[in-house]
Design a protein around this motif. Sequence first.
Motif, short mmCIF file in Angstrom:
data_model
loop_
_atom_site.label_atom_id
_atom_site.label_comp_id
_atom_site.label_asym_id
_atom_site.label_seq_id
_atom_site.Cartn_x
_atom_site.Cartn_y
_atom_site.Cartn_z
N SER A 66 -7.66 43.54 7.76
CA SER A 66 -7.85 43.66 6.28
C SER A 66 -8.33 42.25 5.76
O SER A 66 -8.66 42.13 4.70
N LEU A 67 -7.99 41.18 6.43
CA LEU A 67 -8.27 39.88 6.15
C LEU A 67 -9.78 39.64 6.21
O LEU A 67 -10.31 38.61 5.37
N LYS A 130 -14.35 33.59 -4.82
CA LYS A 130 -13.98 34.86 -4.11
C LYS A 130 -14.12 34.61 -2.56
O LYS A 130 -13.42 34.88 -1.72
N ALA A 133 -11.58 32.14 -1.43
CA ALA A 133 -10.17 32.78 -1.58
C ALA A 133 -10.09 33.55 -0.02
O ALA A 133 -9.23 33.53 0.66
N ALA A 134 -11.14 34.13 0.34
CA ALA A 134 -11.24 35.12 1.20
C ALA A 134 -11.09 34.15 2.62
O ALA A 134 -10.35 34.46 3.77
N TYR A 136 -9.72 31.14 2.90
CA TYR A 136 -8.57 30.53 2.95
C TYR A 136 -7.38 31.48 3.44
O TYR A 136 -6.45 31.20 3.96
N ALA A 137 -7.68 32.83 2.98
CA ALA A 137 -6.73 33.71 3.26
C ALA A 137 -6.52 33.80 4.81
O ALA A 137 -5.56 34.08 5.46
N LEU A 138 -7.81 34.00 5.46
CA LEU A 138 -7.99 33.91 6.94
C LEU A 138 -7.39 32.70 7.51
O LEU A 138 -6.62 32.89 8.73
N ARG A 139 -7.44 31.74 6.93
CA ARG A 139 -6.95 30.34 7.77
C ARG A 139 -5.34 30.31 7.55
O ARG A 139 -4.78 29.59 8.43
N SER A 140 -4.98 30.53 6.30
CA SER A 140 -3.52 30.50 6.10
C SER A 140 -2.64 31.42 6.43
O SER A 140 -1.28 31.43 6.40
N TYR A 141 -3.00 32.66 7.00
CA TYR A 141 -2.33 33.71 7.35
C TYR A 141 -1.27 33.49 8.39
O TYR A 141 -1.46 32.75 9.28
N GLU A 142 -0.10 33.72 7.94
CA GLU A 142 1.28 33.28 8.73
C GLU A 142 2.02 34.35 9.21
O GLU A 142 3.13 34.16 9.96
#
Length: 146
Positions: A66-67, A130, A133-134, A136-142
């Motif tokens: 989903s990311l 957008k 944000a997409a 950074y969501a991939l990179r920051s997923y913890e």
Amino acid sequence: MAHYTDFKLYWEDWGGYPDRSCPFGEPTLMWVIATKDRTARCIVDRAHRGAMDVTWNAKWKGIPYSLVEPLPNLLEEAGVFTEPKPLVEDAADGDYLAVWDLTGIVRARAFHISLKFTCPGERWTPLGQKVKAALYALRSYEGATV
């Protein structure tokens, strides 16, 4: 190899002060390899062991598909397969130069896009916000390993 995966991304993120003789510091590197059944991300980071000694680490982690899901459409909209649209509008007040280099494949279509901007003060277009944000969501997923 494109037919084995749905999406591949390699992102280099460099930054530094262009007025110096060695303007760039250490990069942040990220790879994403994805299919709807399995998605993995690798982030290369560093651990300083003194002023002149750095150890590099590469860590792979399963992440939710989903990311990745919004990125193919965002990249298409950004024109990475045709004529790139502006994602960042530079402002003159920043003195730190950021360079993003994105390379990858969406299904069987290869892309490459580079962004260069000074900060603070850069202004992201609505589409750029957008995409940023997409990414950074991939990179920051913890979250938990998938």
